[in-house]
Motif scaffolding. Structure first.
Motif, PDB file in Angstrom:
ATOM      1  N   PRO A 116       0.813  -1.222   0.000  1.00  0.00           N
ATOM      2  CA  PRO A 116       0.000   0.000   0.000  1.00  0.00           C
ATOM      3  C   PRO A 116       0.847   1.274   0.000  1.00  0.00           C
ATOM      4  CG  PRO A 116      -0.817  -1.543   1.621  1.00  0.00           C
ATOM      5  CD  PRO A 116       0.462  -2.116   1.117  1.00  0.00           C
ATOM      6  N   TYR A 117       2.144   1.154   0.275  1.00  0.00           N
ATOM      7  CA  TYR A 117       3.000   2.330   0.337  1.00  0.00           C
ATOM      8  C   TYR A 117       3.960   2.337  -0.843  1.00  0.00           C
ATOM      9  CZ  TYR A 117       1.206   2.421   5.052  1.00  0.00           C
ATOM     10  OH  TYR A 117       0.372   2.446   6.130  1.00  0.00           O
ATOM     11  N   CYS A 216       5.692   7.912  14.158  1.00  0.00           N
ATOM     12  CA  CYS A 216       4.837   6.762  13.836  1.00  0.00           C
ATOM     13  C   CYS A 216       3.588   7.205  13.103  1.00  0.00           C
ATOM     14  CB  CYS A 216       4.433   6.032  15.115  1.00  0.00           C
ATOM     15  SG  CYS A 216       5.769   5.146  15.870  1.00  0.00           S
ATOM     16  N   VAL A 220       2.971   6.261   8.801  1.00  0.00           N
ATOM     17  CA  VAL A 220       1.970   5.431   8.144  1.00  0.00           C
ATOM     18  C   VAL A 220       1.055   6.246   7.239  1.00  0.00           C
ATOM     19  CG1 VAL A 220       1.980   3.645   9.887  1.00  0.00           C
ATOM     20  CG2 VAL A 220       0.395   5.519  10.091  1.00  0.00           C
ATOM     21  N   ASP A 222       2.335   9.264   5.459  1.00  0.00           N
ATOM     22  CA  ASP A 222       3.157   9.749   4.360  1.00  0.00           C
ATOM     23  C   ASP A 222       4.627   9.478   4.625  1.00  0.00           C
ATOM     24  OD1 ASP A 222       4.035  13.027   3.030  1.00  0.00           O
ATOM     25  OD2 ASP A 222       4.139  11.019   2.142  1.00  0.00           O
ATOM     26  N   PRO A 223       5.126   8.281   4.277  1.00  0.00           N
ATOM     27  CA  PRO A 223       6.524   7.965   4.573  1.00  0.00           C
ATOM     28  C   PRO A 223       7.531   8.730   3.714  1.00  0.00           C
ATOM     29  CG  PRO A 223       5.419   6.093   3.535  1.00  0.00           C
ATOM     30  CD  PRO A 223       4.395   7.122   3.727  1.00  0.00           C
ATOM     31  N   LEU A 234      15.477   0.886  21.419  1.00  0.00           N
ATOM     32  CA  LEU A 234      14.103   0.377  21.340  1.00  0.00           C
ATOM     33  C   LEU A 234      13.309   1.029  20.213  1.00  0.00           C
ATOM     34  CD1 LEU A 234      11.748  -1.304  22.551  1.00  0.00           C
ATOM     35  CD2 LEU A 234      11.172   0.688  23.894  1.00  0.00           C
ATOM     36  N   TYR A 235      13.396   2.359  20.142  1.00  0.00           N
ATOM     37  CA  TYR A 235      12.632   3.045  19.095  1.00  0.00           C
ATOM     38  C   TYR A 235      13.124   2.566  17.735  1.00  0.00           C
ATOM     39  CZ  TYR A 235      12.415   6.278  23.073  1.00  0.00           C
ATOM     40  OH  TYR A 235      12.312   6.835  24.324  1.00  0.00           O
ATOM     41  N   ASP A 237      14.367  -0.373  16.995  1.00  0.00           N
ATOM     42  CA  ASP A 237      13.851  -1.707  16.755  1.00  0.00           C
ATOM     43  C   ASP A 237      12.446  -1.621  16.183  1.00  0.00           C
ATOM     44  OD1 ASP A 237      13.439  -4.647  18.908  1.00  0.00           O
ATOM     45  OD2 ASP A 237      13.578  -4.414  16.737  1.00  0.00           O
ATOM     46  N   ILE A 238      11.596  -0.853  16.854  1.00  0.00           N
ATOM     47  CA  ILE A 238      10.203  -0.750  16.422  1.00  0.00           C
ATOM     48  C   ILE A 238      10.111  -0.067  15.068  1.00  0.00           C
ATOM     49  CG2 ILE A 238       7.939   0.166  16.992  1.00  0.00           C
ATOM     50  CD1 ILE A 238       8.690   0.017  19.917  1.00  0.00           C
ATOM     51  N   ASP A 241      11.445  -2.090  11.988  1.00  0.00           N
ATOM     52  CA  ASP A 241      10.517  -3.133  11.561  1.00  0.00           C
ATOM     53  C   ASP A 241       9.268  -2.531  10.934  1.00  0.00           C
ATOM     54  OD1 ASP A 241      11.014  -5.961  13.855  1.00  0.00           O
ATOM     55  OD2 ASP A 241      12.197  -5.137  12.213  1.00  0.00           O
ATOM     56  N   LEU A 242       8.834  -1.379  11.452  1.00  0.00           N
ATOM     57  CA  LEU A 242       7.679  -0.698  10.860  1.00  0.00           C
ATOM     58  C   LEU A 242       7.988  -0.348   9.405  1.00  0.00           C
ATOM     59  CD1 LEU A 242       4.916   0.771  11.321  1.00  0.00           C
ATOM     60  CD2 LEU A 242       6.215   2.754  11.947  1.00  0.00           C
ATOM     61  N   GLY A 245       8.017  -3.256   7.167  1.00  0.00           N
ATOM     62  CA  GLY A 245       6.643  -3.614   6.830  1.00  0.00           C
ATOM     63  C   GLY A 245       6.098  -2.769   5.700  1.00  0.00           C
ATOM     64  N   LEU A 246       6.519  -1.484   5.650  1.00  0.00           N
ATOM     65  CA  LEU A 246       6.026  -0.602   4.602  1.00  0.00           C
ATOM     66  C   LEU A 246       6.455  -1.067   3.218  1.00  0.00           C
ATOM     67  CD1 LEU A 246       6.792   2.946   6.073  1.00  0.00           C
ATOM     68  CD2 LEU A 246       4.611   1.780   6.067  1.00  0.00           C
ATOM     69  N   LEU A 250      10.262  -8.532   6.069  1.00  0.00           N
ATOM     70  CA  LEU A 250      11.673  -8.845   6.295  1.00  0.00           C
ATOM     71  C   LEU A 250      12.283  -9.667   5.173  1.00  0.00           C
ATOM     72  CD1 LEU A 250      11.591  -9.626  10.115  1.00  0.00           C
ATOM     73  CD2 LEU A 250      12.197  -7.513   8.980  1.00  0.00           C
TER      74      LEU A 250
ATOM     75  N   ARG B 159      -5.248   3.906   3.069  1.00  0.00           N
ATOM     76  CA  ARG B 159      -4.686   2.787   2.327  1.00  0.00           C
ATOM     77  C   ARG B 159      -5.302   1.457   2.728  1.00  0.00           C
ATOM     78  NH1 ARG B 159      -0.285   6.152   3.261  1.00  0.00           N
ATOM     79  NH2 ARG B 159       0.895   6.724   1.409  1.00  0.00           N
ATOM     80  N   ASP B 256       7.669  -5.238  17.688  1.00  0.00           N
ATOM     81  CA  ASP B 256       8.134  -4.889  16.345  1.00  0.00           C
ATOM     82  C   ASP B 256       7.391  -5.668  15.268  1.00  0.00           C
ATOM     83  OD1 ASP B 256      11.455  -6.373  16.921  1.00  0.00           O
ATOM     84  OD2 ASP B 256       9.459  -6.954  17.555  1.00  0.00           O
ATOM     85  N   THR B 259       3.988  -3.886  14.766  1.00  0.00           N
ATOM     86  CA  THR B 259       3.940  -2.723  13.874  1.00  0.00           C
ATOM     87  C   THR B 259       4.046  -3.156  12.420  1.00  0.00           C
ATOM     88  OG1 THR B 259       6.307  -2.417  14.285  1.00  0.00           O
ATOM     89  CG2 THR B 259       4.800  -0.981  15.469  1.00  0.00           C
ATOM     90  N   MET B 260       4.829  -4.198  12.173  1.00  0.00           N
ATOM     91  CA  MET B 260       4.945  -4.686  10.806  1.00  0.00           C
ATOM     92  C   MET B 260       3.615  -5.224  10.321  1.00  0.00           C
ATOM     93  SD  MET B 260       8.158  -6.865   9.348  1.00  0.00           S
ATOM     94  CE  MET B 260       8.562  -7.480  10.920  1.00  0.00           C
ATOM     95  N   VAL B 263       0.980  -2.447   9.499  1.00  0.00           N
ATOM     96  CA  VAL B 263       1.016  -1.723   8.222  1.00  0.00           C
ATOM     97  C   VAL B 263       0.748  -2.625   7.030  1.00  0.00           C
ATOM     98  CG1 VAL B 263       2.486   0.146   9.000  1.00  0.00           C
ATOM     99  CG2 VAL B 263       3.534  -1.873   8.045  1.00  0.00           C
ATOM    100  N   VAL B 285       0.289   4.562  15.414  1.00  0.00           N
ATOM    101  CA  VAL B 285       0.276   3.856  14.124  1.00  0.00           C
ATOM    102  C   VAL B 285      -1.171   3.629  13.689  1.00  0.00           C
ATOM    103  CG1 VAL B 285       0.820   1.681  12.982  1.00  0.00           C
ATOM    104  CG2 VAL B 285       2.522   2.775  14.397  1.00  0.00           C
TER     105      VAL B 285
END
Lengths: 346, 395
Positions: A116-117, A216, A220, A222-223, A234-235, A237-238, A241-242, A245-246, A250, B159, B256, B259-260, B263, B285
C-alpha cells in the motif's frame, strides 16, 4: 565510518556466515550471482555456533573471529535462536564481540512488489548497544520489576556521528533524531543534545528532531517525508521493523551492522524458515540486497548497482518469483533469472 | 472514611437534617452513597451525580495549540444541542515552572469527576524538574486505562479498509515513570517499572471491556524476549486474567512484529492491551492508519475519574488559531464523555451528526486532504443535528 577503496581488480575477502535453515541455500544463491557479476569478492565461509571459552564465557569460534578481524567485512544469513540452550543468542554474541554499534536499514520501495506504500525511501539508523536493551533488570520486591534503560554520552555521540557520516556519504539531505524527551527528559535529552552537537559539524545536512509518536503517526500516512532517522535502541527496533513492513516485510529488507575498528556485518533479518529449508523455495532477496549494501560500503558501487538493477528487474517482471513474492518459482530459477540479466547488462 | 462508617454517619445525620432541608440530605446521601458504591463495586463506575436541576459540571482544560479553539467548539455545540452539561474552565499555563495550575486542574477534576482536556505542551528542553503536565495529571488521578478505538470511517480515504481495533494502554507506569538519574556524568539511567498489581488491573480492564463490547480476541503486545522480567511479568498477568475469560481468544505478539503486521494487514487485530510506551507507538500507528490525528478520540479511565481528549494527544501548535484544525477527534471525545455521564441520547445524536459530516468529502479539513475550515465542519454538524429533530437553540 570506514570506506574501503581498492584498485579495480583486487580481490577482497569477505567472511560469509551462511547460517541455519534456509541460510545455506540463499548464501549459495548470492555467491552464484556475485560470480556471474564478476565481483572481486573472495568468500571465506565460517560457522558460528557458541562455544564455551576459557573462563566459562560464551564466545564465537576463534576461527570465525580471526577471519572477521582480518577481512573486516561479513555477510550473514539467518541464525536460529535456541531457547534454553544456556547461552545468549548468536546475534547478541556477534554484536558484543565486534562492538556492532549501528544497525542500518535502508528501506526503499521495490518496484514490482506492490505494497500500500509507494515511494518509500528512507534509512533507519539504530543505536545497537545500549538503551532499553541493556538487559539490566531486577525484581525489586515480589511483583515489582525494574528495567533499566541506559543512555551514555559516548554511545549517543558515536551513533550520531555515524548517522551524519552516512547521510553525507550517501547523498541524503536530512537527519531526523527520534526521541521521547518530553517524558524521558534526562535520557533522551542526553541523546538529543549529542545529536545536536554533532549536527553542528555537518551544516550541509539538515537536522530535525521529532517525537516518536509523531514519527509513527506520520510514517503510516506519508513515509516520503522522512530521509535518515537516527534513534536509540528500542525506538530503532520498532521503527525499523515498521519501515520494513512498509516496503514488504523482512523477506526483502537489507540490513547492515557497523562496528568499531572498521568491522561491518551485513545480514538478512528474516528467520531461518525451517519449514522450507532445503526445498529450493527460499527467497534470497533480503540477503542479496544486504550484499549489495556491503558492496556499496566497500566502494564497489558499480557492481552493487548492477546486481541491484538485475534483482529489481526480475521482481518487476513478475515472471519468475518465489512463493513469498507471489509467484511459484524455485529459488534456483529466481537466481538464474537474475544471473541472466546481469550477463545481459554487461 | 470507610464505606460502612460513611453510611452509618449519613444515617445518623438524616433525622437531624431531613425536617429542615430534605433536598440537601438526599444530595449528601447521593454524594457519599456514590463514593461508597465505588469502593465496593469495582466493575461499574458511578458517574458523579447531577448537580442543580439535573445538569452535570465537567472540568474543561483548554491546553495549548488547537486545544482552546476546539474546546470552544465543544461548548458551542453542547449549548446548541441543549446538552445539560456546564463546563468549569481551568487554564493551565505550560510556560511557568510552578505546578499550581496543574494542581488546580487536578483538584477541579476531583471535584467534578469528569474532564475534557486539550494537550498541554511540554518543553523538552527544560530540566527534568519540570515534569510533563499531562503525565502528572494522569498519574495523580490514577487514570490507569487509556482507551482508543480506531475504526475506518466511511468517506475517509485510507490505504487500508475495514480497520476496527480497540487499544487499551496502561497509562500510569512503565517507561513513563519519570524516574531518571545520572550516576556519572554522561551515563544516564531511566527506570521502567512494571508491577504485578497494575498489570493485573489493566489486563482485567481489557478483558472486561472485551466481554462488554463483544470482542472475540485480545492480543497482548510486549517485548518479553528482550525484557524478560519486565514485559515477562506483564505477559504473565495477562495470561492469568485470560484464563478467567474462556470465550475470548488470547494471544501475544512482539511489538516490532506488531507494527509490521499493522502496516500490512491491520484487519487481523481486534483488541490490544499493552504497557505504556508500546501503547504510545501502536495507538499512533493505528490512528495514522484510519486517517490521522484529527479523527480519533481517546479516553483515560481511572477508578474514580475519567478524562477525555483527542486520541493522539497532539498540541497542533503549527495550525493553532487558523481555523483549519479537524474538530472531529475532540467532538467525538465529547460524545464519549456524554456516554460516560449516561447521557446516551445526546451522545448518539451528536455522534451521528459528526459521522455524517465526516463522510462529506467537500468538508474535509487539511489533514484529510481537503480545504474545509473548522467552523464549516462544526456548522455542518449543527445543521445535521437540527435536521434530526430534537429541540435545539435557534442558530
Amino acid at each position: 565510518m570506514y570506506t574501503h577503496t581498492h584498485t579495480f581488480k583486487e580481490m577482497q575477502t569477505v567472511t560469509l556466515i551462511p547460517g541455519d535453515g534456509i541460510g545455506p541455500e540463499i548464501s549459495s544463491a548470492v555467491m552464484k550471482i556475485f560470480e556471474t557479476a564478476k565481483a572481486p569478492i573472495r568468500w571465506e565461509e565460517r560457522n558460528v555456533t557458541a562455544i564455551k571459552g576459557p573462563g566459562g564465557r560464551w564466545m564465537i569460534p576463534p576461527d570465525a573471529k580471526e577471519s572477521m578481524d582480518k577481512s573486516k567485512i561479513g555477510l550473514k544469513g539467518p541464525l536460529k535462536t535456541p531457547i534454553a540452550a544456556g547461552h545468549p543468542s548468536m546475534n547478541l554474541l556477534l554484536r558484543k564481540t565486534f562492538d556492532l554499534y549501528a544497525n542500518v536499514r535502508p528501506c526503499i520501495s521495490i518496484e514490482g512488489y506492490k505494497t500500500p506504500y509507494t515511494d518509500v525511501n528512507l534509512v533507519t539508523i539504530r543505536e545497537n548497544t545500549e538503551g532499553e536493551y541493556s538487559g539490566i533488570e531486577h525484581v525489586i520486591v515480589d511483583g515489582v520489576v525494574q528495567s533499566i534503560k541506559l543512555i551514555t554520552e559516548d554511545a549517543s555521540r558515536r551513533i550520531a556521528e555515524y548517522a551524519f557520516e552516512y547521510a553525507r556519504n550517501n547523498q541524503r539531505n536530512s537527519v531526523t533524531a527520534v526521541h521521547k524527551a518530553n517524558i524521558m527528559r534526562m535520557s533522551d535529552g542526553l541523546f538529543l543534545r549529542k545529536c545536536r552537537e554533532v549536527a553542528e559539524n555537518y551544516k550541509d545536512i539538515k537536522f530535525t528532531e521529532m517525537y516518536l509518536d509523531t514519527v509513527c503517526l506520520n510514517m503510516v500516512q506519508d513515509p516520503t517525508q522522512f530521509d535518515v532517522l537516527v534513534m536509540p535502541n528500542l525506538y530503532g527496533d520498532i521503527l525499523s521493523d515498521l519501515c520494513a513492513g512498509l516496503i514488504g516485510g523482512l523477506g526483502v529488507t537489507p540490513s547492515g551492522n557497523i562496528g568499531a575498528n572498521g568491522v561491518a556485518i551485513f545480514e538478512s533479518v528474516h528467520g531461518t524458515a525451517p519449514d522450507i529449508a532445503g526445498l529450493d523455495l527460499a527467497n534470497p532477496t533480503a540477503l542479496l540486497l544486504s550484499a549489495v549494501m556491503m558492496l556499496r560500503h566497500m566502494g564497489l558501487h558499480d557492481y552493487g548497482n548492477k546486481i541491484q538493477t538485475a534483482c529489481f528487474d526480475t521482481i518487476r517482471d513478475k515472471k519468475v518469483l518465489t512463493k513469498d513474492l507471489g509467484g511459484n518459482s524455485k529459488c534456483s530459477e529466481f537466481t538464474a533469472d537474475i544471473c541472466r540479466r546481469i550477463q545481459d547488462l554487461d | 472514611m470507610t464505606a460502612r462508617s460513611v453510611r452509618s454517619l449519613s444515617g445518623a445525620l438524616k433525622p437531624l437534617f431531613s425536617n429542615r432541608c430534605p433536598g440537601i440530605t438526599s444530595c449528601f446521601l447521593q454524594v457519599y452513597g456514590a463514593a461508597s458504591c465505588n469502593q465496593r463495586q469495582k466493575s461499574t463506575y458511578t458517574p458523579p451525580p447531577a448537580r442543580y436541576g439535573g445538569r452535570h459540571t465537567v472540568t474543561l482544560i483548554p491546553g495549548d495549540g488547537i486545544g482552546p479553539e476546539l474546546g470552544n467548539h465543544v461548548r458551542e455545540l453542547f449549548r446548541f444541542c441543549c446538552v445539560p452539561v456546564d463546563f468549569e474552565v481551568v487554564n493551565v499555563d505550560s510556560s511557568v515552572a510552578s505546578e499550581d495550575d496543574i494542581n488546580n486542574a487536578i483538584m477541579a477534576i476531583r471535584r467534578n469527576g469528569v474532564a475534557l482536556k486539550g494537550n498541554i505542551e511540554t518543553n523538552h528542553n527544560l530540566p527534568p524538574s519540570y515534569k510533563s503536565r499531562n503525565n502528572l495529571l494522569r498519574t495523580t488521578l490514577d487514570l490507569y486505562a487509556n482507551v482508543m478505538h480506531c475504526q475506518s470511517l466511511p468517506g475517509v480515504r485510507t490505504r487500508h479498509r475495514n480497520i476496527d481495533i480497540m487499544i487499551i494502554r496502561e497509562n500510569t507506569e512503565g517507561e513513563y515513570s519519570s524516574l531518571e538519574h545520572e550516576n556519572v556524568p554522561g551515563v544516564v539511567e531511566c527506570l521502567k517499572i512494571i508491577t504485578k498489581t497494575k498489570s493485573l488491573r489493566i489486563a482485567d480492564y481489557a478483558f472486561r471491556t472485551a466481554r462488554a463490547k463483544g470482542r472475540r480476541r485480545v492480543t497482548a503486545v510486549h517485548k518479553a524476549n528482550i525484557m524478560k522480567l519486565g514485559d515477562g511479568l506483564f505477559l504473565e498477568c495477562c495470561k492469568e486474567v485470560a484464563s478467567g475469560y474462556p470465550e475470548i481468544t488470547f494471544d501475544s505478539m512482539i511489538v516490532d512484529n506488531t507494527t509490521m503486521q499493522l502496516v500490512s494487514r491491520p484487519q487481523q487485530f481486534d483488541l490490544m492491551v499493552m504497557p505504556n510506551l508500546y501503547g504510545n507507538v501502536v495507538s499512533n500507528v493505528c490512528a495514522g492508519l484510519v486517517g490521522g490525528p484529527g479523527l480519533v478520540p481517546g479516553a483515560n479511565y481511572g477508578e474514580d475519574y475519567a478524562v477525555f481528549e483527542t486520541g493522539t494527544r497532539n498540541t497542533g501548535k503549527s495550525i493553532a488559531n487558523r481555523n483549519t484544525a479537524n474538530p472531529t477527534a475532540m467532538l467525538l471525545a465529547s460524545c464519549l464523555l456524554l456516554d460516560h455521564l449516561k447521557l446516551h441520547a445526546y451522545a448518539s445524536m451528536i455522534r451521528r451528526a459528526i459521522l455524517s459530516t465526516v463522510s462529506e468529502t467537500r468538508l474535509h479539513t487539511a489533514d484529510l486532504g481537503g480545504q474545509g475550515s473548522t467552523s464549516e465542519v462544526v456548522q455542518s454538524i449543527m445543521n445535521a443535528v437540527q435536521s434530526t429533530g430534537p429541540q435545539t437553540l435557534s442558530i
